[in-house]
Scaffold this motif. Structure first.
Motif, PDB file in Angstrom:
ATOM      1  N   ALA A  28       0.901  -1.009  -0.090  1.00  0.00           N
ATOM      2  CA  ALA A  28      -0.108  -0.015   0.002  1.00  0.00           C
ATOM      3  C   ALA A  28       1.017   1.260  -0.133  1.00  0.00           C
ATOM      4  CB  ALA A  28      -0.907  -0.007   1.072  1.00  0.00           C
ATOM      5  N   ILE A  29       0.407   2.150  -0.323  1.00  0.00           N
ATOM      6  CA  ILE A  29       0.941   3.603  -0.380  1.00  0.00           C
ATOM      7  C   ILE A  29       0.210   4.774   0.323  1.00  0.00           C
ATOM      8  CG2 ILE A  29      -0.045   4.487  -2.662  1.00  0.00           C
ATOM      9  CD1 ILE A  29       3.551   4.987  -1.532  1.00  0.00           C
ATOM     10  N   GLU A  30       0.838   5.514   1.285  1.00  0.00           N
ATOM     11  CA  GLU A  30       0.118   6.485   1.998  1.00  0.00           C
ATOM     12  C   GLU A  30       0.268   7.716   1.224  1.00  0.00           C
ATOM     13  OE1 GLU A  30      -0.035   6.843   6.529  1.00  0.00           O
ATOM     14  OE2 GLU A  30       1.337   8.364   5.769  1.00  0.00           O
ATOM     15  N   ILE A  31      -0.997   8.643   1.168  1.00  0.00           N
ATOM     16  CA  ILE A  31      -1.043  10.030   0.500  1.00  0.00           C
ATOM     17  C   ILE A  31      -1.505  10.981   1.413  1.00  0.00           C
ATOM     18  CG2 ILE A  31      -0.626   9.021  -1.865  1.00  0.00           C
ATOM     19  CD1 ILE A  31      -3.565  10.002  -2.120  1.00  0.00           C
ATOM     20  N   PRO A  32      -1.188  12.241   1.417  1.00  0.00           N
ATOM     21  CA  PRO A  32      -1.943  13.263   2.081  1.00  0.00           C
ATOM     22  C   PRO A  32      -3.186  13.851   1.272  1.00  0.00           C
ATOM     23  CG  PRO A  32       0.010  14.298   0.720  1.00  0.00           C
ATOM     24  CD  PRO A  32       0.003  12.676   0.477  1.00  0.00           C
ATOM     25  N   LEU A  43      -1.416  -1.138  -3.654  1.00  0.00           N
ATOM     26  CA  LEU A  43      -0.965  -0.968  -4.894  1.00  0.00           C
ATOM     27  C   LEU A  43      -1.488  -2.194  -5.883  1.00  0.00           C
ATOM     28  CD1 LEU A  43       2.608   0.241  -3.737  1.00  0.00           C
ATOM     29  CD2 LEU A  43       1.050   1.598  -5.324  1.00  0.00           C
ATOM     30  N   LYS A  44      -1.569  -1.999  -6.852  1.00  0.00           N
ATOM     31  CA  LYS A  44      -1.667  -3.189  -7.845  1.00  0.00           C
ATOM     32  C   LYS A  44      -0.249  -3.722  -8.330  1.00  0.00           C
ATOM     33  CE  LYS A  44      -3.931  -6.008 -10.680  1.00  0.00           C
ATOM     34  NZ  LYS A  44      -4.638  -7.238 -10.166  1.00  0.00           N
ATOM     35  N   TRP A  45       0.552  -2.996  -8.689  1.00  0.00           N
ATOM     36  CA  TRP A  45       1.800  -3.192  -9.265  1.00  0.00           C
ATOM     37  C   TRP A  45       2.831  -1.937  -9.262  1.00  0.00           C
ATOM     38  CZ3 TRP A  45       3.639  -0.803 -13.478  1.00  0.00           C
ATOM     39  CH2 TRP A  45       2.574   0.071 -14.308  1.00  0.00           C
ATOM     40  N   THR A  46       4.108  -2.255  -9.269  1.00  0.00           N
ATOM     41  CA  THR A  46       5.071  -1.198  -9.351  1.00  0.00           C
ATOM     42  C   THR A  46       6.214  -1.990 -10.469  1.00  0.00           C
ATOM     43  OG1 THR A  46       6.375  -1.954  -7.514  1.00  0.00           O
ATOM     44  CG2 THR A  46       4.572  -0.178  -7.103  1.00  0.00           C
ATOM     45  N   GLU A  47       6.820  -0.965 -11.009  1.00  0.00           N
ATOM     46  CA  GLU A  47       7.944  -1.351 -11.977  1.00  0.00           C
ATOM     47  C   GLU A  47       8.849  -0.243 -12.075  1.00  0.00           C
ATOM     48  OE1 GLU A  47       8.377  -3.378 -16.516  1.00  0.00           O
ATOM     49  OE2 GLU A  47       6.561  -2.115 -15.719  1.00  0.00           O
ATOM     50  N   LYS A  48      10.256  -0.584 -12.424  1.00  0.00           N
ATOM     51  CA  LYS A  48      11.082   0.331 -12.736  1.00  0.00           C
ATOM     52  C   LYS A  48      11.540  -0.158 -14.184  1.00  0.00           C
ATOM     53  CE  LYS A  48      15.388   2.819 -11.373  1.00  0.00           C
ATOM     54  NZ  LYS A  48      16.399   2.899 -10.362  1.00  0.00           N
ATOM     55  N   GLU A  49      11.566   0.858 -14.991  1.00  0.00           N
ATOM     56  CA  GLU A  49      12.105   0.645 -16.553  1.00  0.00           C
ATOM     57  C   GLU A  49      12.863   1.748 -16.978  1.00  0.00           C
ATOM     58  OE1 GLU A  49      10.045  -0.385 -20.780  1.00  0.00           O
ATOM     59  OE2 GLU A  49       8.897   0.050 -19.393  1.00  0.00           O
ATOM     60  N   ASN A  50      14.140   1.573 -17.167  1.00  0.00           N
ATOM     61  CA  ASN A  50      15.051   2.401 -17.461  1.00  0.00           C
ATOM     62  C   ASN A  50      15.080   3.858 -16.492  1.00  0.00           C
ATOM     63  OD1 ASN A  50      16.089   0.966 -19.905  1.00  0.00           O
ATOM     64  ND2 ASN A  50      14.412   1.523 -20.866  1.00  0.00           N
ATOM     65  N   VAL A  51      14.619   4.925 -17.058  1.00  0.00           N
ATOM     66  CA  VAL A  51      14.562   6.252 -16.313  1.00  0.00           C
ATOM     67  C   VAL A  51      13.381   6.333 -15.697  1.00  0.00           C
ATOM     68  CG1 VAL A  51      16.308   7.388 -17.781  1.00  0.00           C
ATOM     69  CG2 VAL A  51      13.995   7.582 -18.158  1.00  0.00           C
ATOM     70  N   TRP A  52      12.369   5.509 -15.870  1.00  0.00           N
ATOM     71  CA  TRP A  52      10.942   5.501 -15.387  1.00  0.00           C
ATOM     72  C   TRP A  52      10.713   4.627 -14.211  1.00  0.00           C
ATOM     73  CZ3 TRP A  52       8.009   9.382 -17.348  1.00  0.00           C
ATOM     74  CH2 TRP A  52       8.394   9.843 -18.592  1.00  0.00           C
ATOM     75  N   GLY A  53       9.840   5.188 -13.392  1.00  0.00           N
ATOM     76  CA  GLY A  53       9.400   4.516 -12.038  1.00  0.00           C
ATOM     77  C   GLY A  53       7.878   4.359 -12.758  1.00  0.00           C
ATOM     78  N   LYS A  54       7.285   3.289 -12.370  1.00  0.00           N
ATOM     79  CA  LYS A  54       6.040   2.886 -12.661  1.00  0.00           C
ATOM     80  C   LYS A  54       5.134   2.475 -11.835  1.00  0.00           C
ATOM     81  CE  LYS A  54       7.008   2.483 -17.725  1.00  0.00           C
ATOM     82  NZ  LYS A  54       6.813   1.440 -18.828  1.00  0.00           N
ATOM     83  N   ALA A  55       3.578   2.643 -11.610  1.00  0.00           N
ATOM     84  CA  ALA A  55       2.732   2.080 -10.506  1.00  0.00           C
ATOM     85  C   ALA A  55       1.648   1.982 -11.049  1.00  0.00           C
ATOM     86  CB  ALA A  55       3.014   2.709  -9.308  1.00  0.00           C
ATOM     87  N   GLY A  56       0.612   1.246 -10.497  1.00  0.00           N
ATOM     88  CA  GLY A  56      -0.815   1.168 -10.912  1.00  0.00           C
ATOM     89  C   GLY A  56      -1.791   0.864  -9.510  1.00  0.00           C
ATOM     90  N   ILE A  57      -2.889   1.483  -9.640  1.00  0.00           N
ATOM     91  CA  ILE A  57      -3.791   1.489  -8.520  1.00  0.00           C
ATOM     92  C   ILE A  57      -5.211   1.272  -9.214  1.00  0.00           C
ATOM     93  CG2 ILE A  57      -5.045   2.656  -6.725  1.00  0.00           C
ATOM     94  CD1 ILE A  57      -2.296   3.878  -6.028  1.00  0.00           C
ATOM     95  N   ILE A  58      -6.173   0.405  -8.525  1.00  0.00           N
ATOM     96  CA  ILE A  58      -7.231  -0.009  -9.052  1.00  0.00           C
ATOM     97  C   ILE A  58      -8.326   1.111  -8.197  1.00  0.00           C
ATOM     98  CG2 ILE A  58      -9.202  -1.746  -9.121  1.00  0.00           C
ATOM     99  CD1 ILE A  58      -6.695  -2.191 -10.956  1.00  0.00           C
ATOM    100  N   LYS A  59      -9.053   1.708  -9.133  1.00  0.00           N
ATOM    101  CA  LYS A  59     -10.101   2.724  -8.459  1.00  0.00           C
ATOM    102  C   LYS A  59     -11.247   1.957  -7.624  1.00  0.00           C
ATOM    103  CE  LYS A  59     -13.265   5.849  -7.932  1.00  0.00           C
ATOM    104  NZ  LYS A  59     -13.644   6.660  -8.819  1.00  0.00           N
ATOM    105  N   ASP A  60     -11.332   2.289  -6.474  1.00  0.00           N
ATOM    106  CA  ASP A  60     -12.256   1.639  -5.740  1.00  0.00           C
ATOM    107  C   ASP A  60     -13.414   2.777  -5.283  1.00  0.00           C
ATOM    108  OD1 ASP A  60     -14.022   0.317  -3.948  1.00  0.00           O
ATOM    109  OD2 ASP A  60     -12.803  -0.669  -2.716  1.00  0.00           O
ATOM    110  N   ALA A  61     -14.690   2.708  -5.629  1.00  0.00           N
ATOM    111  CA  ALA A  61     -15.692   3.805  -5.601  1.00  0.00           C
ATOM    112  C   ALA A  61     -16.365   3.309  -4.067  1.00  0.00           C
ATOM    113  CB  ALA A  61     -16.511   3.879  -6.740  1.00  0.00           C
TER     114      ALA A  61
END
Length: 364
Positions: A28-32, A43-61
């Motif tokens: 999980a990730i904490e935000i203000p 968090l659904k997933w995270t990844e580092k690819e070359n100069v990029w950091g990437k992440a995905g979160i599933i929207k829960d309404a």
């Protein structure tokens, strides 16, 4: 409760930043939040690819019937310089604003101001002063957006990243009412001071196709006619024309401004009462009351040569609407059948439509 697309974007952006600096992450990730509180997002997933950091979160309404529920909101970030601004961009599945009157200027990605601030705050918890590029993307966002108001509002190519608190509370009626207001603001941004208010899609098409009304001047009210009248008066709109099916707008003639049938349903009572006031026989009144729909009863009135009753109902709807907003705007009314046929109107509506738009209504 759930969390907004804005929260998801901020959380994914922060997680992507942490990935970029090789910091271990939990699930999980904490935000203000704008309120000063903090929110944990899975968090659904995270990844580092070359100069990029990437992440995905599933929207829960949560329990709110939000069409974006279950969508994946992704972020990818990269470091540009040791000091500078955060550049937030919308990628695949995030819409682009093409019309005036929204919270985001024309030509920019449809990430509203509060979500942008949330992304900035979340990123700054990892990179306090660095220049960072952030891309927000939503797989399937373009497809889902076709089922929202975005195409009407000129937001093309995807969904909007929204939210004012970061939290979705299951108050769908209030959220729905507030989702209508951008249409009203957009109409004013295009300098329309005579607006068409329609309960739904069919009457929207009738106004656009039969009368030639610019789509920016048409606002769909759903069942919240009173709410939109009040908001139009607050925004100093000069004139509105209520245009829609008699079964919906006849309620306004009875002083009913939330038109869902679970709130109030006096359609036949209003119609029969006005027919009685015009002196129709008891046999005819009973006949009208036996129709299952106002459409059928109105068609029967016209067949009897009593269309003037429908005109009077339209005029009364305008009068009650103007009383509802204490005379702060002028109102005209046009009543239709399901096929878009015009069956009742008042002088205000007739005059304003004739003055501004296409005039192709037989007998109008």
């Amino acid at each position: 409760m759930g969390y907004t697309t804005g929260s998801c974007a901020a959380g994914a952006a922060k997680a992507a930043c942490l990935v970029l600096i090789d910091k271990p992450l939990d699930s999980a990730i904490e935000i203000p939040l704008p309120s000063g509180e903090r929110l944990n997002l899975p968090l659904k997933w995270t990844e580092k690819e070359n100069v990029w950091g990437k992440a995905g979160i599933i929207k829960d309404a949560g329990d709110d019937p939000d069409i974006t529920h279950g969508l994946e909101i992704q972020a990818r970030v990269r470091l540009i310089a040791e000091k500078g601004e955060i550049h937030i961009r919308g990628g695949k599945g995030v819409g682009t604003v093409t019309k005036r009157g929204l919270q985001v200027p024309v030509g920019q990605c449809a990430i509203n101001p509060v979500p942008q601030q949330m992304i900035q705050s979340a990123v700054r918890e990892v990179f306090p002063v660095e220049e960072i590029e952030v891309w927000i993307e939503v797989p399937y966002g373009e497809r889902i957006a076709r089922q929202t108001l975005n195409p009407r509002l000129g937001i093309l190519g995807g969904i909007s990243i929204l939210g004012t608190t970061g939290i979705v509370r299951p108050m769908s009626e209030e959220a729905f009412k507030n989702s209508i207001l951008p249409e009203l603001d957009q109409a004013l941004a295009y300098d329309h001071q005579t607006l068409i208010l329609t309960p739904g899609h069919y009457s929207f098409r009738t106004a656009a196709e039969k009368l030639g009304v610019p789509t920016e001047a048409i606002v769909q009210t759903s069942n919240f006619i009173g709410f939109i009248l009040e908001e139009a008066a607050y925004r100093k709109v000069e004139k509105v024309i209520l245009l829609g099916h008699i079964g919906k707008l006849i309620k306004v003639a009875g002083g009913i401004f939330h038109t869902h049938n679970r709130v109030a349903d006096a359609r036949m009572e209003i119609l029969v009462a006005h027919a009685a006031l015009q002196g129709l026989s008891l046999d005819k009144l009973i006949r009208l009351s036996e129709f299952p729909t106002t459409e059928g009863a109105a068609t029967e009135l016209i067949a009897w040569g009593e269309q003037s009753i429908i005109h009077k109902i339209a005029a009364l709807a305008s009068k009650r609407a103007m009383e509802h907003v204490q005379g702060r705007l002028q109102v005209g009314t046009v009543l239709t059948l399901l096929d878009g046929s015009f069956i009742g109107w008042d002088e205000n509506a007739r005059h304003w439509i004739q003055e501004k738009w296409k005039w192709q209504i037989e007998g109008f």
